[in-house]
Scaffold this active site. Structure first.
Site, PDB file in Angstrom:
ATOM      1  N   GLY A 190       0.792  -1.232   0.000  1.00 13.58           N
ATOM      2  CA  GLY A 190       0.000   0.000   0.000  1.00 13.58           C
ATOM      3  C   GLY A 190       0.822   1.278   0.000  1.00 13.58           C
ATOM      4  N   SER A 191       0.411   2.279  -0.760  1.00 11.34           N
ATOM      5  CA  SER A 191       1.241   3.466  -0.939  1.00 11.34           C
ATOM      6  C   SER A 191       0.476   4.590  -1.622  1.00 11.34           C
ATOM      7  CB  SER A 191       2.479   3.092  -1.752  1.00 11.34           C
ATOM      8  OG  SER A 191       2.110   2.259  -2.836  1.00 11.34           O
ATOM      9  N   ARG A 192       1.215   5.617  -2.101  1.00 11.67           N
ATOM     10  CA  ARG A 192       0.595   6.796  -2.703  1.00 11.67           C
ATOM     11  C   ARG A 192       1.513   7.364  -3.772  1.00 11.67           C
ATOM     12  NH1 ARG A 192      -0.247  11.977   1.086  1.00 11.67           N
ATOM     13  NH2 ARG A 192       0.600  13.417  -0.442  1.00 11.67           N
TER      14      ARG A 192
END
Length: 221
Positions: A190-192
């Site tokens: 999970g990240s951005r």
């Protein structure tokens, strides 16, 4: 049908439907798959090994899904999304640019793509924390800052690690020529991803909208 007639094309044969594993997946996937294979073979001989085989097989399947890298068909014009996910925020920046932040959950494809054709002007790794990627403070997380020299001017893109995603794998170096939609790197878990639209460019996406890397257009015509 004559011998010269083109063979029918099935959905399986189209580039859009082909999926490969992401570059940079091996350090995580190979040990897990080997463990699953060993425990799976042991479980065939003794049921006691099933307690180890089942979770490792499930984990391997999950990693194969996570590290999938499907083909995409980039749009011909405009600035395209670099990440699969959901638009988390659209913020005007003091220098006139607009930041489009896209949150990537563990279920999204995590291979990121170039927003425009151009040249990689710089790739800079910056150390930081690991707060959840949906948190506003995540902009100070571990990250890789890209600057692209494009026909629309300089475009900055930032890959941001999250609580689980603690490893960003760039595929390119400064000076590399890049095509719109080309793979530029991987964020594990999970990240951005933030893309800064140049001054005067109006975003075509809205907060909450889902994006597809390499295909969703970020700027309005």
């Amino acid at each position: 049908m004559s011998d010269d007639s083109p063979a029918p094309t099935s959905a399986v044969d189209t580039p859009r439907s082909r999926v490969r594993l992401a570059k940079g997946a091996s350090p995580w996937l190979v040990p897990t798959a080997l463990t699953a294979a060993v425990t799976g073979c042991a479980a065939l001989r003794s049921r006691r090994w099933a307690f180890a085989a089942v979770p490792t097989l499930a984990l391997t399947g999950g990693m194969l899904w996570f590290f999938r890298d499907p083909e995409r068909t980039p749009v011909e014009d405009g600035i395209i999304a670099s990440a699969d996910g959901v638009v988390q925020s659209i913020d005007p920046w003091p220098d006139g640019r607009t930041r489009v932040a896209t949150f990537m959950s563990p279920l999204n494809v995590h291979v990121n793509r170039a927003p425009l054709t151009g040249v990689v002007k710089s790739v800079e790794h910056k150390a930081g924390g690991f707060v959840p990627a949906f948190n506003k403070e995540s902009e100070h997380n571990e990250r890789v800052v890209w600057v692209f020299d494009t026909p629309r001017g300089e475009i900055e893109l930032i890959q941001i690690a999250g609580t689980v995603a603690r490893r960003i794998v760039p595929y390119l170096e400064a000076g590399a020529e890049v095509e719109v939609g080309e793979r530029i790197g991987l964020i594990r878990f999970g990240s951005r991803v933030d893309v800064y639209l140049p001054p005067g460019v109006e975003p075509a996406v809205t907060v909450g909208q889902r994006t597809t890397a390499g295909e969703t257009r970020l700027d309005r015509v």
